[in-house]
Design an enzyme around this catalytic site. Structure first.
Site, PDB file in Angstrom:
ATOM      1  N   ASP A   3       0.715  -1.020  -0.014  1.00  9.88           N
ATOM      2  CA  ASP A   3       0.063  -0.073   0.183  1.00  9.88           C
ATOM      3  C   ASP A   3       0.755   1.403   0.264  1.00  9.88           C
ATOM      4  O   ASP A   3       2.010   1.281   0.579  1.00  9.88           O
ATOM      5  CB  ASP A   3      -1.050  -0.030   1.204  1.00  9.88           C
ATOM      6  CG  ASP A   3      -2.212   0.729   0.992  1.00  9.88           C
ATOM      7  OD1 ASP A   3      -2.025   2.036   0.879  1.00  9.88           O
ATOM      8  OD2 ASP A   3      -2.995   0.337   0.999  1.00  9.88           O
TER       9      ASP A   3
ATOM     10  N   LYS B 272     -11.728   0.444 -14.714  1.00  3.12           N
ATOM     11  CA  LYS B 272     -12.139  -0.878 -14.378  1.00  3.12           C
ATOM     12  C   LYS B 272     -12.740  -1.792 -15.455  1.00  3.12           C
ATOM     13  O   LYS B 272     -12.294  -3.275 -15.178  1.00  3.12           O
ATOM     14  CB  LYS B 272     -13.301  -0.678 -13.244  1.00  3.12           C
ATOM     15  CG  LYS B 272     -13.069  -0.114 -12.061  1.00  3.12           C
ATOM     16  CD  LYS B 272     -12.127  -1.008 -10.967  1.00  3.12           C
ATOM     17  CE  LYS B 272     -11.546  -0.283  -9.935  1.00  3.12           C
ATOM     18  NZ  LYS B 272     -10.717  -1.206  -9.034  1.00  3.12           N
TER      19      LYS B 272
ATOM     20  N   VAL C 227     -23.668   8.041   1.007  1.00  3.96           N
ATOM     21  CA  VAL C 227     -24.493   8.347   1.651  1.00  3.96           C
ATOM     22  C   VAL C 227     -24.807   7.905   3.153  1.00  3.96           C
ATOM     23  O   VAL C 227     -25.372   8.558   3.912  1.00  3.96           O
ATOM     24  CB  VAL C 227     -26.071   8.328   0.847  1.00  3.96           C
ATOM     25  CG1 VAL C 227     -26.187   6.680   0.692  1.00  3.96           C
ATOM     26  CG2 VAL C 227     -27.235   8.936   1.098  1.00  3.96           C
TER      27      VAL C 227
ATOM     28  N   TYR D 268     -12.917   6.441 -14.292  1.00  2.87           N
ATOM     29  CA  TYR D 268     -12.712   5.525 -13.341  1.00  2.87           C
ATOM     30  C   TYR D 268     -13.288   4.179 -13.819  1.00  2.87           C
ATOM     31  O   TYR D 268     -12.866   3.099 -13.781  1.00  2.87           O
ATOM     32  CB  TYR D 268     -13.388   5.974 -12.088  1.00  2.87           C
ATOM     33  CG  TYR D 268     -13.434   4.812 -11.007  1.00  2.87           C
ATOM     34  CD1 TYR D 268     -12.646   4.287 -10.322  1.00  2.87           C
ATOM     35  CD2 TYR D 268     -14.864   4.138 -10.785  1.00  2.87           C
ATOM     36  CE1 TYR D 268     -12.265   3.273  -9.318  1.00  2.87           C
ATOM     37  CE2 TYR D 268     -14.848   3.026  -9.804  1.00  2.87           C
ATOM     38  CZ  TYR D 268     -13.704   2.708  -9.324  1.00  2.87           C
ATOM     39  OH  TYR D 268     -13.895   1.555  -8.345  1.00  2.87           O
TER      40      TYR D 268
ATOM     41  N   ILE E  27       1.851   0.848  -6.800  1.00  2.02           N
ATOM     42  CA  ILE E  27       1.641  -0.175  -7.864  1.00  2.02           C
ATOM     43  C   ILE E  27       2.256   0.636  -9.064  1.00  2.02           C
ATOM     44  O   ILE E  27       2.299  -0.220 -10.282  1.00  2.02           O
ATOM     45  CB  ILE E  27       0.370  -0.818  -7.877  1.00  2.02           C
ATOM     46  CG1 ILE E  27      -0.813   0.480  -8.044  1.00  2.02           C
ATOM     47  CG2 ILE E  27      -0.210  -1.530  -6.723  1.00  2.02           C
ATOM     48  CD1 ILE E  27      -2.092  -0.127  -8.246  1.00  2.02           C
TER      49      ILE E  27
ATOM     50  N   ASN F  12     -22.171  -0.880  -4.076  1.00  2.00           N
ATOM     51  CA  ASN F  12     -21.661   0.052  -2.895  1.00  2.00           C
ATOM     52  C   ASN F  12     -21.592  -0.652  -1.613  1.00  2.00           C
ATOM     53  O   ASN F  12     -22.391  -0.894  -0.902  1.00  2.00           O
ATOM     54  CB  ASN F  12     -22.769   1.161  -2.637  1.00  2.00           C
ATOM     55  CG  ASN F  12     -23.079   1.712  -4.033  1.00  2.00           C
ATOM     56  OD1 ASN F  12     -22.165   2.647  -4.291  1.00  2.00           O
ATOM     57  ND2 ASN F  12     -23.945   1.587  -4.536  1.00  2.00           N
ATOM     58  N   VAL F  13     -20.006  -0.607  -1.191  1.00  2.00           N
ATOM     59  CA  VAL F  13     -19.688  -1.519  -0.093  1.00  2.00           C
ATOM     60  C   VAL F  13     -19.860  -0.693   1.126  1.00  2.00           C
ATOM     61  O   VAL F  13     -19.322   0.550   1.066  1.00  2.00           O
ATOM     62  CB  VAL F  13     -18.299  -2.164   0.054  1.00  2.00           C
ATOM     63  CG1 VAL F  13     -17.988  -3.060   0.874  1.00  2.00           C
ATOM     64  CG2 VAL F  13     -18.102  -2.666  -1.763  1.00  2.00           C
TER      65      VAL F  13
HETATM   66  N1  LIG Z   1     -15.826   0.628  -1.795  1.00  4.87           N
HETATM   67  C1  LIG Z   1     -16.718   0.447  -2.645  1.00  4.87           C
HETATM   68  O1  LIG Z   1     -17.998   0.381  -2.355  1.00  4.87           O
HETATM   69  C2  LIG Z   1     -16.334  -0.142  -4.126  1.00  4.87           C
HETATM   70  C3  LIG Z   1     -16.858  -0.612  -5.065  1.00  4.87           C
HETATM   71  C4  LIG Z   1     -16.504  -0.956  -6.162  1.00  4.87           C
HETATM   72  C5  LIG Z   1     -15.054  -1.280  -6.119  1.00  4.87           C
HETATM   73  N2  LIG Z   1     -14.443  -0.891  -5.310  1.00  4.87           N
HETATM   74  C6  LIG Z   1     -12.900  -1.130  -5.649  1.00  4.87           C
HETATM   75  O2  LIG Z   1     -12.384  -1.879  -4.370  1.00  4.87           O
HETATM   76  C7  LIG Z   1     -11.161  -1.515  -4.110  1.00  4.87           C
HETATM   77  C8  LIG Z   1     -10.768  -1.165  -2.811  1.00  4.87           C
HETATM   78  O3  LIG Z   1     -11.670  -0.174  -2.545  1.00  4.87           O
HETATM   79  P1  LIG Z   1     -11.850   0.470  -1.157  1.00  4.87           P
HETATM   80  O4  LIG Z   1     -13.333   1.063  -0.752  1.00  4.87           O
HETATM   81  O5  LIG Z   1     -11.287  -0.306  -0.153  1.00  4.87           O
HETATM   82  O6  LIG Z   1     -10.910   1.822  -1.077  1.00  4.87           O
HETATM   83  P2  LIG Z   1      -9.740   2.478  -0.437  1.00  4.87           P
HETATM   84  O7  LIG Z   1      -9.368   3.857  -0.781  1.00  4.87           O
HETATM   85  O8  LIG Z   1     -10.158   2.482   1.281  1.00  4.87           O
HETATM   86  O9  LIG Z   1      -8.603   1.404  -0.386  1.00  4.87           O
HETATM   87  C9  LIG Z   1      -7.709   1.425  -1.540  1.00  4.87           C
HETATM   88  C10 LIG Z   1      -6.278   1.385  -1.059  1.00  4.87           C
HETATM   89  O10 LIG Z   1      -5.451   1.534  -2.269  1.00  4.87           O
HETATM   90  C11 LIG Z   1      -4.335   2.157  -1.593  1.00  4.87           C
HETATM   91  N3  LIG Z   1      -3.638   2.906  -2.898  1.00  4.87           N
HETATM   92  C12 LIG Z   1      -4.227   3.699  -3.534  1.00  4.87           C
HETATM   93  N4  LIG Z   1      -3.409   4.019  -4.672  1.00  4.87           N
HETATM   94  C13 LIG Z   1      -2.187   3.209  -4.452  1.00  4.87           C
HETATM   95  C14 LIG Z   1      -1.052   3.029  -5.265  1.00  4.87           C
HETATM   96  N5  LIG Z   1      -0.841   3.735  -6.252  1.00  4.87           N
HETATM   97  N6  LIG Z   1      -0.201   2.076  -4.930  1.00  4.87           N
HETATM   98  C15 LIG Z   1      -0.430   1.246  -3.686  1.00  4.87           C
HETATM   99  N7  LIG Z   1      -1.573   1.511  -3.084  1.00  4.87           N
HETATM  100  C16 LIG Z   1      -2.551   2.457  -3.376  1.00  4.87           C
HETATM  101  C17 LIG Z   1      -4.943   3.213  -0.691  1.00  4.87           C
HETATM  102  O11 LIG Z   1      -3.764   3.929  -0.113  1.00  4.87           O
HETATM  103  C18 LIG Z   1      -5.898   2.593  -0.268  1.00  4.87           C
HETATM  104  O12 LIG Z   1      -5.346   1.935   1.121  1.00  4.87           O
HETATM  105  C19 LIG Z   1     -10.744  -0.481  -5.228  1.00  4.87           C
HETATM  106  O13 LIG Z   1     -10.087  -1.124  -6.426  1.00  4.87           O
HETATM  107  C20 LIG Z   1     -12.152   0.046  -5.486  1.00  4.87           C
HETATM  108  O14 LIG Z   1     -11.965   0.591  -7.064  1.00  4.87           O
HETATM  109  C21 LIG Z   1     -14.754  -0.597  -4.091  1.00  4.87           C
END
Ligand SMILES: NC(=O)c1ccc[n+]([C@@H]2O[C@H](COP(=O)([O-])OP(=O)(O)OC[C@H]3O[C@@H](n4cnc5c(N)ncnc54)[C@H](O)[C@@H]3O)[C@@H](O)[C@H]2O)c1
Length: 354
Positions: free
Chosen positions: A45, A161, A201, A157, A71, A186-187
């Protein structure tokens, strides 16, 4: 989900890399893998939106490793993949508005960073590459989610994906790599990133109710959301690791609860649950000020996830809110403050280097 003895053996024998593991979803996956006895769980991370407090519950676990890295840096990806059996790729920039304002950064992280991880995982000969896609690849076209096909992505975005899914598919066909994509809706739940637009929300209404301010519903009841509790998402990731069904691999799955909830209903649930911490919240009015008609977003269907992956989500929105209301009450205000400060710092750094 209780793993069988065979499944427990698969987990205890394996090493896992969770990218974005200091974020909301990734930290829950890392925690569950450690609890299931994983031989090693490594998190990669760069802490953009992640936080040490998310990994604090298990940071001193003897089988846990934290690697600070980005990454976008292929060397960091190669190093992180060394000795790894399963990659659960969750690092991403998850903001739709950020992707519209700065599509290049989103593309660098979400598309190039994804490709770096895929290349590194292939070079390290990992057994399986599991990754987070998103229901945002669907638009308001009602037929595409049913068919499992993306609609016309509405943001950079969503494009990123969709590109992930295409790259994973081509790597599986070209190199025989095992990949599984999970399209989350939406998690929400404990450690919810309050600045994430996903299920945004929920933190918004929670903060209003805590301050005794009325949530204002400006859309009609037809405009409903597809929320999913974090434990269901963790279950999907565990199943993606454990499946031995050849037909279940090299697929993308919709991961949701198949439940639509109006904002009115959501606000009522939150008011009910939060009032057990502060009784006066029960008297806060929910205001209806219907001013706009939104597109009704399509429903993501999970028949395929159930059939091939054995996905069986056990927490409805109500169940999930009941389980996480205590966390929202106790921690959300501090999470909001810290996330806002962090975002301002990022903007200042970007302004200086522009
Ligand atoms: N939360 C949701 O409802 C949801 C819905 C659909 C998809 N997603 C996908 O699930 C995944 C996790 O989402 P989340 O809600 O936990 O988000 P989050 O922002 O809490 O977690 C993302 C993590 O990735 C890290 N990160 C960002 N850019 C980085 C980089 N360049 N190198 C290394 N680490 C990096 C961030 O520091 C963070 O810890 C993501 O791919 C997101 O697109 C989330």
């Amino acid at each position: 989900m209780q793993p069988t003895t065979d499944q427990t053996g698969r987990i205890t024998a394996a090493s896992f890399l969770v990218t974005g593991g200091a974020g909301f979803i990734g930290s829950h996956i890392a925690e569950r893998l450690l609890a299931a006895g994983a031989r090693k769980v490594r998190v990669l991370d760069n802490m953009t939106t992640g936080h040490f407090r998310n990994i604090a519950p298990f940071v001193n676990h003897p089988r846990f490793e934290y690697v600070q890295g980005d990454i976008r840096d292929i060397t960091a990806c190669n190093t992180a993949c060394k000795g790894i059996d399963f990659v659960l790729h969750h690092a991403a920039s998850g903001s739709v508005p950020d992707s519209i304002n700065d599509p290049i950064t989103t593309n660098n992280i979400n598309a190039t960073g994804f490709l770096n991880m895929l290349v590194a995982a292939h070079a390290a000969q990992v057994k399986r590459f599991i990754y987070a896609s998103s229901a945002s690849i669907f638009t308001d076209n009602q037929t595409t989610p049913l068919a499992g096909l993306p609609g016309n992505p509405e943001s950079p975005y969503a494009v990123s994906k969709y590109v992930n899914e295409l790259y994973a598919d081509v790597f599986s066909r070209l190199h025989g790599m095992e990949t599984i994509g999970l399209r989350y809706s939406n998690v929400f739940g404990q450690r919810h990133n309050p600045l994430s637009e996903y299920a945004a929300v929920i933190p918004k209404f929670v903060m209003q109710l805590i301050k005794h301010e009325s949530p204002v519903i400006d859309v009609d009841d037809e405009y409903s959301h597809d929320f999913i509790y974090i434990d269901n998402v963790v279950q999907a990731n565990m199943l993606a690791v454990l499946t031995t069904n050849a037909k279940a691999v090299n697929q993308v799955y919709n991961i949701t609860f198949e439940e639509r909830t109006s904002l009115n209903q959501l606000a009522k649930y939150l008011r009910e649950f939060l009032s057990s911490f502060d009784q006066s919240i029960a008297g806060v009015k929910i205001m209806n000020a219907f001013t706009q008609k939104h597109n009704v977003h399509p429903y993501a269907y999970i028949q395929k996830s159930k059939k091939l992956l054995g996905y069986n989500p056990s927490y409805s929105l109500r169940d999930g809110l009941l389980k996480s209301a205590g966390w929202y009450w106790a921690y959300l205000p501090r999470f909001v403050e810290e996330a806002v400060t962090k975002k301002q710092q990022r903007q200042q750094v970007a302004a200086v280097s522009a």
